[in-house]
Design a protein around this motif. Structure first.
Motif, PDB file in Angstrom:
ATOM      1  N   SER A   1      58.033  37.141  31.679  1.00 34.68           N
ATOM      2  CA  SER A   1      57.254  36.439  32.688  1.00 34.68           C
ATOM      3  C   SER A   1      56.477  35.794  31.950  1.00 34.68           C
ATOM      4  CB  SER A   1      57.351  36.833  33.961  1.00 34.68           C
ATOM      5  OG  SER A   1      58.431  37.168  34.494  1.00 34.68           O
ATOM      6  N   ASN A   2      56.023  34.376  32.590  1.00 33.30           N
ATOM      7  CA  ASN A   2      54.846  33.695  31.796  1.00 33.30           C
ATOM      8  C   ASN A   2      53.649  34.077  32.888  1.00 33.30           C
ATOM      9  OD1 ASN A   2      53.000  32.104  30.670  1.00 33.30           O
ATOM     10  ND2 ASN A   2      54.113  30.067  30.950  1.00 33.30           N
ATOM     11  N   LEU A   3      53.004  35.371  32.753  1.00 35.10           N
ATOM     12  CA  LEU A   3      52.092  35.695  33.607  1.00 35.10           C
ATOM     13  C   LEU A   3      50.653  35.647  33.099  1.00 35.10           C
ATOM     14  CD1 LEU A   3      54.011  38.920  34.338  1.00 35.10           C
ATOM     15  CD2 LEU A   3      53.699  36.883  35.818  1.00 35.10           C
ATOM     16  N   VAL A   4      49.529  35.409  33.792  1.00 36.90           N
ATOM     17  CA  VAL A   4      48.281  35.227  33.504  1.00 36.90           C
ATOM     18  C   VAL A   4      47.257  36.065  34.392  1.00 36.90           C
ATOM     19  CG1 VAL A   4      48.535  33.094  32.517  1.00 36.90           C
ATOM     20  CG2 VAL A   4      47.956  33.259  34.949  1.00 36.90           C
ATOM     21  N   LYS A   5      46.101  36.428  34.181  1.00 31.53           N
ATOM     22  CA  LYS A   5      45.296  37.181  34.973  1.00 31.53           C
ATOM     23  C   LYS A   5      44.393  36.092  35.662  1.00 31.53           C
ATOM     24  CE  LYS A   5      42.116  39.892  33.244  1.00 31.53           C
ATOM     25  NZ  LYS A   5      40.685  40.082  33.242  1.00 31.53           N
ATOM     26  N   LEU A   6      44.403  36.264  36.947  1.00 29.48           N
ATOM     27  CA  LEU A   6      43.623  35.329  37.717  1.00 29.48           C
ATOM     28  C   LEU A   6      42.276  36.259  38.091  1.00 29.48           C
ATOM     29  CD1 LEU A   6      43.716  32.552  39.331  1.00 29.48           C
ATOM     30  CD2 LEU A   6      44.096  33.898  41.284  1.00 29.48           C
ATOM     31  N   ASP A   7      41.249  35.727  37.712  1.00 26.00           N
ATOM     32  CA  ASP A   7      39.961  36.514  37.823  1.00 26.00           C
ATOM     33  C   ASP A   7      39.051  35.851  39.142  1.00 26.00           C
ATOM     34  OD1 ASP A   7      39.898  38.211  35.734  1.00 26.00           O
ATOM     35  OD2 ASP A   7      39.281  36.475  34.479  1.00 26.00           O
ATOM     36  N   ILE A   8      38.532  36.765  40.242  1.00 33.18           N
ATOM     37  CA  ILE A   8      37.712  36.141  41.145  1.00 33.18           C
ATOM     38  C   ILE A   8      36.132  36.489  40.591  1.00 33.18           C
ATOM     39  CG2 ILE A   8      37.348  36.508  43.495  1.00 33.18           C
ATOM     40  CD1 ILE A   8      39.730  35.058  43.177  1.00 33.18           C
ATOM     41  N   LEU A   9      35.644  35.276  40.906  1.00 37.74           N
ATOM     42  CA  LEU A   9      33.920  35.652  40.508  1.00 37.74           C
ATOM     43  C   LEU A   9      33.103  35.374  41.842  1.00 37.74           C
ATOM     44  CD1 LEU A   9      35.417  34.055  38.034  1.00 37.74           C
ATOM     45  CD2 LEU A   9      33.198  33.892  37.287  1.00 37.74           C
ATOM     46  N   LEU A  10      32.488  36.578  42.287  1.00 36.83           N
ATOM     47  CA  LEU A  10      31.610  36.456  43.453  1.00 36.83           C
ATOM     48  C   LEU A  10      30.041  36.120  42.831  1.00 36.83           C
ATOM     49  CD1 LEU A  10      32.518  39.107  45.534  1.00 36.83           C
ATOM     50  CD2 LEU A  10      33.139  36.851  45.609  1.00 36.83           C
ATOM     51  N   ALA A  11      29.305  35.023  43.283  1.00 35.34           N
ATOM     52  CA  ALA A  11      27.893  34.781  42.867  1.00 35.34           C
ATOM     53  C   ALA A  11      27.998  34.952  41.186  1.00 35.34           C
ATOM     54  CB  ALA A  11      27.121  35.966  43.434  1.00 35.34           C
ATOM     55  N   GLY A  12      29.170  34.248  40.734  1.00 38.14           N
ATOM     56  CA  GLY A  12      28.948  34.003  39.246  1.00 38.14           C
ATOM     57  C   GLY A  12      29.364  35.301  38.357  1.00 38.14           C
ATOM     58  N   LYS A  13      29.827  36.316  39.264  1.00 34.12           N
ATOM     59  CA  LYS A  13      30.028  37.293  38.196  1.00 34.12           C
ATOM     60  C   LYS A  13      31.817  37.991  38.457  1.00 34.12           C
ATOM     61  CE  LYS A  13      25.762  39.552  37.476  1.00 34.12           C
ATOM     62  NZ  LYS A  13      25.023  39.260  38.918  1.00 34.12           N
ATOM     63  N   PRO A  14      32.508  37.963  37.479  1.00 40.10           N
ATOM     64  CA  PRO A  14      33.822  38.626  37.722  1.00 40.10           C
ATOM     65  C   PRO A  14      33.731  39.756  38.386  1.00 40.10           C
ATOM     66  CG  PRO A  14      33.265  38.413  35.554  1.00 40.10           C
ATOM     67  CD  PRO A  14      32.134  37.797  35.931  1.00 40.10           C
ATOM     68  N   VAL A  15      34.473  40.159  39.438  1.00 43.39           N
ATOM     69  CA  VAL A  15      34.671  41.438  40.237  1.00 43.39           C
ATOM     70  C   VAL A  15      36.082  41.896  39.488  1.00 43.39           C
ATOM     71  CG1 VAL A  15      34.862  42.402  42.190  1.00 43.39           C
ATOM     72  CG2 VAL A  15      33.525  40.392  42.291  1.00 43.39           C
ATOM     73  N   ASP A  16      36.106  42.798  38.605  1.00 40.72           N
ATOM     74  CA  ASP A  16      37.471  43.194  37.782  1.00 40.72           C
ATOM     75  C   ASP A  16      38.279  43.936  38.966  1.00 40.72           C
ATOM     76  OD1 ASP A  16      35.898  45.533  38.918  1.00 40.72           O
ATOM     77  OD2 ASP A  16      35.907  46.465  36.662  1.00 40.72           O
ATOM     78  N   ALA A  17      37.665  44.414  40.113  1.00 38.45           N
ATOM     79  CA  ALA A  17      38.834  45.138  41.009  1.00 38.45           C
ATOM     80  C   ALA A  17      39.562  43.936  41.853  1.00 38.45           C
ATOM     81  CB  ALA A  17      38.088  46.034  41.852  1.00 38.45           C
ATOM     82  N   LEU A  18      38.888  42.636  41.800  1.00 39.95           N
ATOM     83  CA  LEU A  18      39.799  41.709  42.681  1.00 39.95           C
ATOM     84  C   LEU A  18      40.947  40.752  41.888  1.00 39.95           C
ATOM     85  CD1 LEU A  18      36.870  40.233  44.868  1.00 39.95           C
ATOM     86  CD2 LEU A  18      39.012  41.354  45.665  1.00 39.95           C
ATOM     87  N   SER A  19      40.617  41.073  40.381  1.00 42.89           N
ATOM     88  CA  SER A  19      41.421  40.373  39.669  1.00 42.89           C
ATOM     89  C   SER A  19      43.192  40.832  39.677  1.00 42.89           C
ATOM     90  CB  SER A  19      41.004  40.337  38.113  1.00 42.89           C
ATOM     91  OG  SER A  19      41.254  41.666  37.627  1.00 42.89           O
ATOM     92  N   PHE A  20      43.842  39.870  39.589  1.00 45.85           N
ATOM     93  CA  PHE A  20      45.365  40.205  39.691  1.00 45.85           C
ATOM     94  C   PHE A  20      46.126  39.569  38.863  1.00 45.85           C
ATOM     95  CE2 PHE A  20      44.377  36.994  42.886  1.00 45.85           C
ATOM     96  CZ  PHE A  20      45.533  36.210  42.905  1.00 45.85           C
ATOM     97  N   ILE A  21      47.515  39.802  38.550  1.00 48.48           N
ATOM     98  CA  ILE A  21      48.316  39.057  37.763  1.00 48.48           C
ATOM     99  C   ILE A  21      49.160  38.325  38.411  1.00 48.48           C
ATOM    100  CG2 ILE A  21      50.132  39.515  35.890  1.00 48.48           C
ATOM    101  CD1 ILE A  21      48.341  41.970  35.131  1.00 48.48           C
ATOM    102  N   ILE A  22      49.457  36.990  37.898  1.00 44.42           N
ATOM    103  CA  ILE A  22      50.461  36.076  38.661  1.00 44.42           C
ATOM    104  C   ILE A  22      51.014  35.057  37.743  1.00 44.42           C
ATOM    105  CG2 ILE A  22      48.368  34.466  38.804  1.00 44.42           C
ATOM    106  CD1 ILE A  22      49.701  34.038  41.681  1.00 44.42           C
TER     107      ILE A  22
END
Ligand code: GDP
Ligand code: MG
Length: 598
Positions: free
Chosen positions: A481-502
């Protein structure tokens, strides 16, 4: 010992059609449990099973029944888990039987797991006794359901037992039907021992206890036994049957179902599906069908208080003593600290374990959104099995990513076919086929990524079909599948535990929806918190949590102490499942928002 007087059967059904209630009634009517000791759903022994009204572990009980022919029969009843996470356990339970009672709710008719379980029973060549349950309900339509069983399952249902497991009506008829329609066990009492393990659990005082069906030969107290798949051996410390009280016996003979106390200290040494034989005179071939169960869904579990890391490890160790399907490894998250990545058979298994960790071990946990196992092929030809989105290598190193796919079968009335189509297509499902099982039941078959199914698919399916659709699935295989990692940043910093593959095509929309959701979930802080969704450093969506204006207590003008206390308690309650990431308090809900699609 007379095998012609033995009947081994399972009760199979779609969830909530009444298996456990029926088992209770059988115990009561055969006098196995005195009425005053009758507790609802006696075979569902785990607290959580009882509260949720679901059966997680199988159980086997022997009851004695004197039939109308005046002879006494030994009926071995094996209650099976109805949920799709535990399909392998169901299949092993069925392999231990000659017959299956197929319970169908007279108000609901045939549903997806009715079909799936009936197919499994037919494939195992079992004698099927159809039973239409809940005939006490005003909405019961036994004639319609009979016709549906014949049309949809091709099982003759004219003589189906009509029953109310609640009132007990028809249960006697069922027992007669079992005696006459289920074949007695066959097998060779003089052949080398082969006993199928269809369930096992860990008893802290006696070690692992296995439930077995003796297929050939016999098994006696003190025997030295060997497990053919795992190559472990043990001395039998006790054996017998559950009635449901434990009854020790000198031996279990060909055709019998019973328990074996092994003294082994770890349930992974005594696996469901394995064959027991004698150590000194082993059988040449094990029984067919053994397979290792594989976790499908992975979650990061992090203690909210840092000093609970060791207790969490100990709790996982304790639970896995009794659950070979539970796997875990240590994980470190920048945002959440030290925790564990834990693998489960499915979402129900996951919920049950999370609940037990908190309830039985008093842990306070934060769980990341569940994800699946990805196979990542690197340009240097290496392949990684990825359980945790944050470990995805840089896209420039990746040649291809594969994700697990399922074959999904949905049963639905014809009016809702369109709704199921719309929903499934939006979940990257590929339509395979559609069959009219009866004028009122359509079966739709899809191939779909597991990652889409665990994203709220079941709830959406139920709500878009007014609750009529039912679902069953099995693992199909891995597909690219054509999958990427979506990162979530809080206050400018990526939160690793919130990232997911989509999937790449969905990243933009999901990023937008998720940032909107997080904006409502993340409480206001003393400062402004920007929330961003990004793929490979490119920001796709942005929202902002505005700064907090007033203290909560400012609302409590006057001296209303109790109100003040309530507010403070409420605040504390909210804090319980919050983890401070950077300077931002992030509640548990934020992680679950990843699973909600709209
Ligand atoms: P299982 O998931 O198949 O084990 O189903 P349960 O035995 O837990 O039953 C599901 C629900 O249906 C429970 O609330 C039972 O009380 C109810 N139930 C089971 N059998 C009957 C019946 O014959 N009549 C009525 N009215 N309710 C029943
Ligand atoms: Mg049940």
């Amino acid at each position: 010992h007379d095998p012609s007087r033995i009947r081994n059967f399972s009760i199979i059904a779609h969830i909530d059609h009444g298996k456990s209630t029926l088992s209770d009634r059988i115990l009561e009517i055969t006098g196995s449990v005195a009425k005053r000791d009758m507790q609802q759903q006696i075979l569902d022994s785990m607290d959580i099973e009882r509260e949720r009204g679901i059966t997680i572990k199988s159980q086997a009980v022997r009851v004695l029944y004197t039939a109308h022919d005046g002879k006494e029969y030994e009926l071995n009843l094996i209650d099976t888990p109805g949920h799709v996470d535990f399909t392998y356990e169901v299949s092993r339970s069925l392999a231990a039987c000659e017959g299956a009672v197929l319970v169908v709710d007279a108000t609901q008719g045939v549903e997806a797991q009715t079909l799936a379980n009936a197919m499994m029973a037919m494939n195992a060549n079992l004698d099927i006794v159809p039973l239409i349950n809940k005939i006490d309900l005003p909405a019961a339509e036994p004639e319609r359901v009979k016709a549906q069983i014949e049309e949809a399952l091709a099982i003759p249902a004219q003589d189906a037992v009509l029953c109310s497991a609640k009132t007990g009506v028809g249960v006697q008829d069922l027992l007669e039907s079992i005696v006459y329609n289920v074949s007695p066990p066959q097998g060779d009492q003089h052949a080398a021992l082969r006993a199928l393990i269809f369930d096992s659990y860990f008893d802290p005082y006696r070690g692992v206890i296995a439930f077995v069906r003796v297929v050939d030969g016999y098994l006696s107290q003190g025997d030295h036994i060997q497990f053919m798949a795992t190559h472990n051996d043990a001395l039998i410390e006790d054996l017998g049957v559950k009635t449901p009280a434990e009854l020790s016996l000198p031996s279990l003979n060909v055709g019998d179902v019973g328990f074996v106390v092994t003294g082994l200290k770890d349930v992974s040494l005594v696996k469901v599906g394995d064959t027991i034989t004698h150590f000194d005179t082993p059988a040449s071939e094990p029984l067919a069908g053994y397979r290792d169960v594989k976790p499908m869904v992975f979650v990061g579990l992090f203690p909210i208080e840092g000093d609970q890391f060791e207790p969490l490890r100990e709790a996982l160790e304790k639970l896995s003593l009794n659950d070979p399907a539970l796997v875990w490894e240590q994980e470190k998250s920048h945002a959440l600290g030290f925790g564990f990545r834990v693998g489960f058979l499915g979402l129900l298994h996951m919920e049950v374990i999370e609940e037990r960790l908190e309830r039985e071990f008093g842990l306070n946990l934060l769980a990341t959104a569940p994800s699946v196992e990805y196979k990542v092929y690197l340009r240097n030809k290496e392949c990684i099995c990825l359980h945790s989105p944050q470990e995805l290598p840089d896209p420039s190193e990746i040649a291809q990513i594969e994700e697990p796919y399922l074959t999904v079968k949905i049963l639905v009335p014809p009016d809702y076919v369109g709704a199921v189509m719309d929903l499934s297509v939006s979940r990257r499902a590929t339509f395979i086929t559609m069959n009219y099982l009866s004028p009122t039941t359509v079966e739709l078959v899809w191939e779909m990524p597991l990652s889409e199914l665990i994203m709220d698919y079941f709830d959406k399916l139920k709500s878009s079909t007014k609750g009529y659709a039912s679902l069953d699935y099995e693992f199909l295989g891995y597909k690219p599948s054509n999958l990427v990692k979506l990162d979530i940043l809080l206050a400018g910093k990526p939160v690793d535990a919130l990232s997911f593959i989509i999937h790449k095509d969905k990243a933009y929309e999901r990023g937008r929806i998720l940032t909107e959701k997080l904006k409502d979930i993340i409480p206001r802080q003393m400062f402004e918190v920007p929330i961003q969704a990004a793929v490979g450093g490119r920001v796709l969506a942005r929202e902002t949590v505005r700064a907090k204006r007033k203290d909560v207590l400012a609302k409590c003008y006057g001296g209303d102490i109790s109100r003040k206390r309530k507010l403070l308690e409420k605040q504390k309650e909210g804090k319980k499942r919050m983890k401070s990431i950077g300077n931002v308090d992030v509640p548990q809900e934020a992680f679950m928002a990843i699973l909600k699609v709209d």
